[in-house]
Design an enzyme around this catalytic site. Sequence first.
Site, short mmCIF file in Angstrom:
data_model
loop_
_atom_site.label_atom_id
_atom_site.label_comp_id
_atom_site.label_asym_id
_atom_site.label_seq_id
_atom_site.Cartn_x
_atom_site.Cartn_y
_atom_site.Cartn_z
N HIS A 153 0.85 -1.19 0.00
CA HIS A 153 0.00 0.00 0.00
C HIS A 153 0.88 1.25 0.00
CE1 HIS A 153 -3.93 -1.84 0.42
NE2 HIS A 153 -3.38 -2.72 1.25
N GLY A 171 -4.40 7.17 5.55
CA GLY A 171 -4.96 8.49 5.81
C GLY A 171 -3.95 9.57 6.10
N LYS A 174 -0.69 10.16 1.56
CA LYS A 174 0.16 9.65 0.48
C LYS A 174 -0.39 10.04 -0.90
CE LYS A 174 -0.32 5.41 1.89
NZ LYS A 174 -1.11 5.63 3.12
N GLU A 217 -7.74 7.54 -5.29
CA GLU A 217 -8.81 7.87 -4.36
C GLU A 217 -8.35 9.02 -3.48
OE1 GLU A 217 -10.99 6.36 -0.30
OE2 GLU A 217 -9.47 5.09 -1.24
N ARG A 258 18.84 14.94 10.92
CA ARG A 258 18.89 16.34 10.51
C ARG A 258 20.14 16.67 9.70
NH1 ARG A 258 17.18 20.13 15.51
NH2 ARG A 258 17.13 21.61 13.77
#
Length: 340
Positions: A153, A171, A174, A217, A258
């Site tokens: 996914h 959710g 992406k 979607e 970082r």
Amino acid sequence: MDFKKKPIKKKSITVAYFYEHLSSRLSIKLKKLNQVDEEKRKIYERDIHRPGLALAGFTNLFTYRRVQVFGNTETWFLNHLGTEERKQAFSNITRYKVPCIIVTNNNKLDPELVEMATEAGIPLYRTSHTTTKFIYLITDFLDDQFCHYQHYHGSMVDVYGVGMFITGRSGIGKSEVALDLIERGHRLVADDLVVITRKGESVLMASGTELVRHFMEIRGLGIIDVEAMFGIRAIRHQKRVEIVVELLEFEPGKEFDRTGLENKSVDILGVEVPLVQLPIYPGKNITVIAEVVALNYLLKHYGYDAAEEFDRRIQQQIATRATVNNPAQRAVEYFEHDFE
């Protein structure tokens, strides 16, 4: 994202599927020499076999589950035998459930051998290609059919020519990042359900499924057709997976890289792929950062690493300051450069 799923692999393909796709995908024309039920014959291995030893009678290690190719050597061997010897030699092949036999170089088989193959239910084909070229052409096709693959996914996008697989929890955004990249001129490979296939030792190729390819979607909006909306320039059917971008929710106090000196990677189907983890929060422009990730990957690919260059400059500056602050070293430099 769980990349530790067990790889999937096809167990077999039918000879009918093999014949049809050689013609449609590779434009390899095979002439049928007999009429048998090709659906009943299956290919179980991606390798090709030339059954010279089997024709001579040595069948102890005969790999009969592979596609059998008769080149000049095998054909001429049969043609130079007597009638009964020829039948006996060919029966060493037909008594096994071989998938099919393909004769190269437009060579011809004796009609009696064609009849024997038909009685055994073995499909016979002929091609004008040389043996070497034909094996080269179909090996890549069979590699595709029997290679390991898995469904993941995420969103797969071609960003500046770099295959970027965007992953993260459901959710997190992406598809929205992928859509923004498409709007900025990049190309969608697949969204939501991505099929990643391993080719060879270190190549991973990503594509979409036939059903949802190039559809997206978007929560609150629904399903959109990227090809219809943005045109052919916004899509591509497959792309090599070169970097994984994982979207993570920002957590105060959690440490993130970082400097870029820490090179992370993730194992996908046994291949190590560079991993970049991006913390996200409202207002952060992930799309631009994704573009920078792709450009930074290209710079590293061509031998320039910004993090290493920055680290080198810091080390050089530290060394220079150490020299300046050392009285003994300053005295040596003074007298070495005293031109009075």
